[in-house]
Design an enzyme around this catalytic site. Structure first.
Site, PDB file in Angstrom:
ATOM      1  N   GLY A  18      19.214 -14.902 -24.084  1.00 43.16           N
ATOM      2  CA  GLY A  18      20.844 -14.655 -24.585  1.00 43.16           C
ATOM      3  C   GLY A  18      21.905 -15.526 -24.540  1.00 43.16           C
ATOM      4  N   ARG A  79      13.936 -13.789 -29.916  1.00 40.70           N
ATOM      5  CA  ARG A  79      12.774 -13.802 -28.989  1.00 40.70           C
ATOM      6  C   ARG A  79      11.540 -13.998 -29.937  1.00 40.70           C
ATOM      7  NH1 ARG A  79      14.749 -11.287 -24.408  1.00 40.70           N
ATOM      8  NH2 ARG A  79      16.847 -10.189 -24.617  1.00 40.70           N
ATOM      9  N   ASP A 110      15.747 -17.979 -17.150  1.00 44.21           N
ATOM     10  CA  ASP A 110      14.410 -18.079 -16.405  1.00 44.21           C
ATOM     11  C   ASP A 110      13.345 -17.669 -17.428  1.00 44.21           C
ATOM     12  OD1 ASP A 110      14.960 -15.356 -16.823  1.00 44.21           O
ATOM     13  OD2 ASP A 110      14.528 -15.011 -14.570  1.00 44.21           O
ATOM     14  N   THR A 133      23.143 -19.235 -18.777  1.00 47.74           N
ATOM     15  CA  THR A 133      23.077 -17.688 -18.900  1.00 47.74           C
ATOM     16  C   THR A 133      24.401 -17.238 -18.090  1.00 47.74           C
ATOM     17  OG1 THR A 133      21.904 -15.848 -17.594  1.00 47.74           O
ATOM     18  CG2 THR A 133      21.575 -17.984 -16.696  1.00 47.74           C
ATOM     19  N   ASP A 135      24.727 -14.444 -16.517  1.00 45.58           N
ATOM     20  CA  ASP A 135      24.227 -13.831 -15.156  1.00 45.58           C
ATOM     21  C   ASP A 135      24.325 -14.620 -13.891  1.00 45.58           C
ATOM     22  OD1 ASP A 135      23.861 -11.483 -16.664  1.00 45.58           O
ATOM     23  OD2 ASP A 135      21.505 -12.005 -16.922  1.00 45.58           O
ATOM     24  N   ASP A 137      22.267 -16.365 -12.219  1.00 55.29           N
ATOM     25  CA  ASP A 137      21.105 -15.837 -11.200  1.00 55.29           C
ATOM     26  C   ASP A 137      20.035 -16.880 -11.042  1.00 55.29           C
ATOM     27  OD1 ASP A 137      20.175 -15.601 -13.923  1.00 55.29           O
ATOM     28  OD2 ASP A 137      19.321 -13.753 -13.726  1.00 55.29           O
ATOM     29  N   ARG A 179      22.285  -7.021 -15.529  1.00 49.26           N
ATOM     30  CA  ARG A 179      20.999  -5.950 -15.087  1.00 49.26           C
ATOM     31  C   ARG A 179      20.602  -6.286 -13.760  1.00 49.26           C
ATOM     32  NH1 ARG A 179      17.463  -6.278 -20.148  1.00 49.26           N
ATOM     33  NH2 ARG A 179      17.832  -8.352 -19.753  1.00 49.26           N
TER      34      ARG A 179
END
Length: 329
Positions: A18, A79, A110, A133, A135, A137, A179
């Site tokens: 992303g 992708r 990741d 990212t 996120d 994370d 998510r």
């Protein structure tokens, strides 16, 4: 680090997964730091798909002019199911050899690091990861590139929604990205003064949500704001609304999904600086002989984390912030 490593003469850089604001700033830093050390650079279009399908473009300092302020990624992202196969990764490695590329800088999350790590393990490709990212994370760095920008984009939108909620005495359920992790939901809920935040990391008790909303009604708080991470176990804001709407017919309830607006836009100053630091650091550690590592910033100092560690663990939310959100609601 090994003293026997061949001098790095040519590197490739790609963005994958992303998109996040600041990716272009990281690409710019990689190219310009490499130029300072007289290292040639190839950009790879469309991530690992381009690595397999020979989408290599030579880059120099002029290639990255006027991009630090731009969102998205000039190298594009895509992708690649083919890259998930051993045959696909061999094609990618063969293309790197074709251009005499000594090392790869992989900018992403990741999934991106998993791909780079496999190339290193299976084909001896020297690789360094740069965490990008929204996120936030990934362990090994206090923040990932793009997180601060996405947070501020979400907050700006939620502040505007709050104005409408107050003017019309409405309840808004606002869904933000996340998510698997609730970093955006947690921090935007605190910064926006939201009454409730629902996170993937915590089990959501719908009856408890109803109780909290009932308490607001008793306090004559006619407008309210609930921030919901898309990965919350209720299924997101729309599903949550379906589960509680019959109990709160006195509320004018609305759902707003912020979606991909959080990915776009110009990166904040904080993200531009972080991306510049990490992009330049990636080149530096490759020159020093490191491979299969991710560069990050922890307590304002550069930190190297093995890729296998970065992809095997998820960063945890700060539980003191979770408690703070509950105190302030």
């Amino acid at each position: 680090m090994s003293e026997d490593l061949v001098k790095v003469k040519t590197i490739a850089v790609l963005t994958s997964g992303g998109d996040s604001p600041g990716m272009n700033a990281a690409v710019r830093a990689v190219v310009r730091a490499a130029a300072q050390s007289e290292i040639n650079v190839y950009g790879v279009k469309h991530g690992y798909y381009g690595l397999i399908h020979d989408e290599f473009v030579e880059m120099d300092t002029h290639s990255v002019s006027n991009i630090i302020q731009r969102g998205g990624t000039i190298l594009k992202s895509a992708r690649s199911e083919e890259f998930r196969t051993e045959e696909g990764r061999k094609k990618a490695a063969d293309n790197l050899k074709k251009y005499n590329i000594d090392a790869l800088v992989a900018i992403g999350g990741d999934g991106t690091f998993t791909g780079a790590n496999l190339l290193s393990k299976e084909h001896g490709v020297n690789a360094v990861g740069v965490p990008a990212t929204i996120d936030n994370d990934i362990i090994g760095t206090d923040e990932t590139i793009g997180y601060d920008s996405a947070l501020n984009t979400a907050l700006e939108a939620i502040d505007k929604i709050r104005d409408t909620a107050d003017a019309h005495e409405r309840m808004f359920l606002v869904e933000v990205m996340g998510r698997d992790t609730g970093f955006i939901a947690l921090e935007t809920s605190i910064a926006s003064g939201a009454e409730i935040a629902l996170l993937p990391e915590e089990l959501t008790n719908v009856e408890e949500v109803k109780r909290q909303l009932n308490n607001m009604l008793k306090e004559q708080r006619r407008s309210s704001l609930v921030v919901v991470a898309e990965g919350d176990e209720t299924g997101g804001a729309i599903k949550l609304a379906e589960k509680i709407k019959d109990d709160f017919s006195q509320y004018d309830m609305r759902v707003c999904i912020l979606g991909h607006i959080q990915r776009g836009g110009a990166p904040t100053a904080r993200d531009r600086v972080l991306a510049s630091r990490l992009g330049a650091a990636a080149v530096k550690v490759l020159i020093e002989g490191h491979s299969e590592v991710m560069v990050g910033v922890v307590n304002n100092s550069l930190k190297l984390t093995p890729m296998r560690v970065a992809i095997s663990k998820k960063k945890e939310l700060d539980h003191s912030l979770i408690e703070l959100a509950k105190i302030l609601r």
